[in-house]
Design a protein around this motif. Sequence first.
Motif, mmCIF file in Angstrom:
data_model
loop_
_atom_site.group_PDB
_atom_site.id
_atom_site.type_symbol
_atom_site.label_atom_id
_atom_site.label_comp_id
_atom_site.label_asym_id
_atom_site.label_seq_id
_atom_site.Cartn_x
_atom_site.Cartn_y
_atom_site.Cartn_z
ATOM 1 N N LEU A 1 0.862 -1.301 0.200
ATOM 2 C CA LEU A 1 -0.092 0.100 0.226
ATOM 3 C C LEU A 1 0.827 1.237 0.198
ATOM 4 C CD1 LEU A 1 -2.539 -1.246 2.903
ATOM 5 C CD2 LEU A 1 -3.053 -0.774 0.221
ATOM 6 N N ALA A 2 1.983 1.057 0.430
ATOM 7 C CA ALA A 2 2.959 2.225 0.512
ATOM 8 C C ALA A 2 3.411 2.835 -0.781
ATOM 9 C CB ALA A 2 4.256 1.994 1.214
ATOM 10 N N VAL A 3 3.843 4.101 -0.991
ATOM 11 C CA VAL A 3 4.693 4.742 -1.984
ATOM 12 C C VAL A 3 6.081 4.925 -1.389
ATOM 13 C CG1 VAL A 3 2.511 5.401 -2.905
ATOM 14 C CG2 VAL A 3 3.678 7.004 -1.449
ATOM 15 N N TYR A 4 7.071 5.121 -2.090
ATOM 16 C CA TYR A 4 8.480 5.374 -1.630
ATOM 17 C C TYR A 4 8.675 6.815 -2.427
ATOM 18 C CZ TYR A 4 7.958 0.712 -0.101
ATOM 19 O OH TYR A 4 7.349 -0.449 0.459
ATOM 20 N N CYS B 1 3.966 14.717 3.712
ATOM 21 C CA CYS B 1 2.852 13.874 4.306
ATOM 22 C C CYS B 1 2.100 14.364 5.513
ATOM 23 C CB CYS B 1 3.470 12.469 4.540
ATOM 24 S SG CYS B 1 4.658 12.529 5.961
ATOM 25 N N GLN B 2 2.267 15.512 5.998
ATOM 26 C CA GLN B 2 1.668 15.935 7.119
ATOM 27 C C GLN B 2 0.194 16.260 7.096
ATOM 28 O OE1 GLN B 2 3.843 19.391 8.534
ATOM 29 N NE2 GLN B 2 5.849 18.302 9.260
ATOM 30 N N ASP B 3 -0.090 16.538 5.869
ATOM 31 C CA ASP B 3 -1.622 16.869 5.675
ATOM 32 C C ASP B 3 -2.297 15.424 5.132
ATOM 33 O OD1 ASP B 3 -0.667 16.554 3.124
ATOM 34 O OD2 ASP B 3 -1.531 18.493 2.484
ATOM 35 N N GLY B 4 -1.388 14.442 4.917
ATOM 36 C CA GLY B 4 -1.960 13.077 4.488
ATOM 37 C C GLY B 4 -2.778 12.912 3.372
ATOM 38 N N ASN B 5 -2.364 14.079 2.316
ATOM 39 C CA ASN B 5 -2.830 14.104 1.090
ATOM 40 C C ASN B 5 -1.932 13.957 -0.093
ATOM 41 O OD1 ASN B 5 -5.469 14.636 2.065
ATOM 42 N ND2 ASN B 5 -5.117 16.473 2.371
ATOM 43 N N ALA B 6 -0.849 13.513 0.282
ATOM 44 C CA ALA B 6 0.335 13.216 -0.899
ATOM 45 C C ALA B 6 -0.254 12.028 -1.580
ATOM 46 C CB ALA B 6 1.462 13.022 -0.194
ATOM 47 N N ALA C 1 14.045 -0.410 -0.813
ATOM 48 C CA ALA C 1 14.842 0.321 0.280
ATOM 49 C C ALA C 1 13.501 1.300 0.718
ATOM 50 C CB ALA C 1 16.074 0.971 -0.216
ATOM 51 N N PRO C 2 13.349 1.292 2.098
ATOM 52 C CA PRO C 2 12.250 1.961 2.673
ATOM 53 C C PRO C 2 12.570 3.479 2.811
ATOM 54 C CG PRO C 2 13.485 0.895 4.335
ATOM 55 C CD PRO C 2 14.221 0.580 3.216
ATOM 56 N N HIS C 3 12.961 3.891 1.807
ATOM 57 C CA HIS C 3 13.001 5.527 1.929
ATOM 58 C C HIS C 3 11.863 6.274 1.743
ATOM 59 C CE1 HIS C 3 17.396 4.879 1.692
ATOM 60 N NE2 HIS C 3 17.262 4.331 0.388
ATOM 61 N N GLY C 4 11.336 7.055 2.800
ATOM 62 C CA GLY C 4 9.944 7.719 2.765
ATOM 63 C C GLY C 4 9.023 6.858 2.560
ATOM 64 N N ALA C 5 8.863 5.739 3.247
ATOM 65 C CA ALA C 5 7.793 4.979 2.780
ATOM 66 C C ALA C 5 6.398 5.454 3.622
ATOM 67 C CB ALA C 5 8.005 3.501 3.250
ATOM 68 N N MET C 6 5.413 5.549 2.942
ATOM 69 C CA MET C 6 4.234 5.996 3.499
ATOM 70 C C MET C 6 2.967 5.514 2.745
ATOM 71 S SD MET C 6 4.141 9.824 2.288
ATOM 72 C CE MET C 6 2.423 9.915 1.960
ATOM 73 N N ILE C 7 1.832 5.675 3.298
ATOM 74 C CA ILE C 7 0.631 5.264 2.824
ATOM 75 C C ILE C 7 -0.297 6.325 2.727
ATOM 76 C CG2 ILE C 7 -1.476 3.873 2.932
ATOM 77 C CD1 ILE C 7 0.065 1.679 4.570
ATOM 78 N N PRO C 8 -0.337 7.085 1.640
ATOM 79 C CA PRO C 8 -1.083 8.354 1.564
ATOM 80 C C PRO C 8 -2.390 8.233 2.397
ATOM 81 C CG PRO C 8 -0.417 7.714 -0.611
ATOM 82 C CD PRO C 8 -0.088 6.526 0.391
ATOM 83 N N ALA C 9 -2.815 9.204 3.230
ATOM 84 C CA ALA C 9 -3.963 9.033 4.034
ATOM 85 C C ALA C 9 -5.079 8.905 3.248
ATOM 86 C CB ALA C 9 -4.141 10.367 4.916
#
Length: 566
Positions: A132-135, A145-150, A200-208
């Motif tokens: 589910l993550a984007v890198y 990613c603070q606003d969760g809308n990236a 590699a998990p650089h900046g791994a995040m799931i957009p809100a």
Amino acid sequence: MGQTQSNEKSAPPPHEELTKELAGKFAEKCFTPLELYSLKDVFNSLADHEHQVRYLKEGTIARFLEVPDVLGVTAVLFQMVSYLGAFPFLQDAPAVLGLEQMVMVVTILTERYRRVLARGALSRRKLLFGSLAVYDRKLSTKGACQDGNAAPVAAPPSGFAVDEPGDDEDPGLDDDDELVLAAFDSLDYLTAFRHQGLPAPHGAMIPADNMRKLIMLLLLVAPLDAQDSLSSYSSRLSSGELESLRETADCVLAAFLNHTSDQRQPANLPSEQVQPLLEDTGSIMHLNILSQLSFFLPGPSLFRRLRLLYSGDEDGFSMGSFESKVFNWRAPTILLVSGTRLPDETNHAHSGPASAFLATLPSQRFPQGDRGEDKNERLTFGAYLSQPWKHTHRDCFGDEDTILFQLQPVHDVFRASTVNKDYTSFTKPSASAPLGGISFGCPPPQPTQAFRRSNIMSLGPVSLALEDSFEFGCFTHDYSSQGGAFQASAARKFDFQDRFEISSIEVWGCGGDEEAKHQAERWAWEAREAEARRKINLGTGDIEADRALLEMAGLVGANRSGGSMA
């Protein structure tokens, strides 16, 4: 020549060959012959053809699963399955979804892989996170990613990682996914592929926004049985229901955000043929809340099984009414309480019910659990009890299956611990215990001498306390104490306290017709006993017959008046 042959022998086969071998193992050991036949048949009926390759497209999967377009979750699901389809060579994601890849997807999502891979059972959620993550290292460094809308950007040909490898040290797989290592081990190529598999998990995040869409889908499918069709629940996607679904998903999503102390009826079938998922709705309970509960309570105990036992709006906000409606239920129950947070300025008021309630709380208080801009934010808490309700004397009741939880504005679950057994208390106010009420995680009120009567509540480290008039409540989360009847939050690792004015309270019984029949029989028996006591105390209703009976007993007549019979 001998050295060349040795190198050739140790070199692993191509990825495609090993993927086919692993899929063959999964198919043989994780599926019954009938299941495998059905999977192949469905795949062949849906697959597209291109250059002699049979594969599934995004739209095909969405139509087969009947995923509603209005949720906008199709792209999220396709990213997930095309990532899992590349297993164990995750650096090759997204994968073309052929039959072998779909075997991987089904095996991993249903956890059937455990029949083949003995190791890596706990790393599955890492694999799901990766799907589910984007890198994007830039998003991570800029704090986008603070606003969760990236939004994720288009993936390059090699995997989902947006950035090219930089100067960072390759972390390998030692600290990552044991499930991948277990797969390579099962293929006897663990050494050759030990440092391959995960990006590699650089900046791994799931957009809100992606997570919100997925949660909305999970809430929608929560009540489905094995043979149910998702399209039969299309009525839950009307404009009003969709907004409610989104609001519930936001409460669940809040549990995944980075918290600090400064943050905050089936449409296609006749109704008489299908029992509704929820027989009745309450001031708090509705279908989306029901689905939210199924995230941590077993669905078979919820869907089509809940009965409204007590509602403050209908039955009155009193412990007596609560007792008469709830105490005879011999199956698990769910209590829900909702209200609005008391403003901080209430602490400085000199009079009023709210100030009187706050005066009963211990002097040590914590900041609010969610410091949003909306000071009148709706709070919803609840508790699940597997044991029947009863009066508390010196000990609380409940067991290790008792669960304390919050549904709004943050989804959070506090499971029972073994530190102590102060799970549930039901105490009516009395001369010896003036502060009655209902509490979870609080020490039971202890009788006191009149001259040293306590007017301060005893609050547990993780606890919910409702005062006896059901007008106010207090939820306490003393994270630093690390003790109590309930475990602290896994998401909010700080101390907080929510003091609120109750607007609704209700109790739902988890059970079917048998439990309802038992409760009705108990009510009928109590009604007969009450009537019998009334007749004994007040007479049979026949004044002359009562007087004759008392005269025979020598209680009236002669010089005894015996009181008035009228």
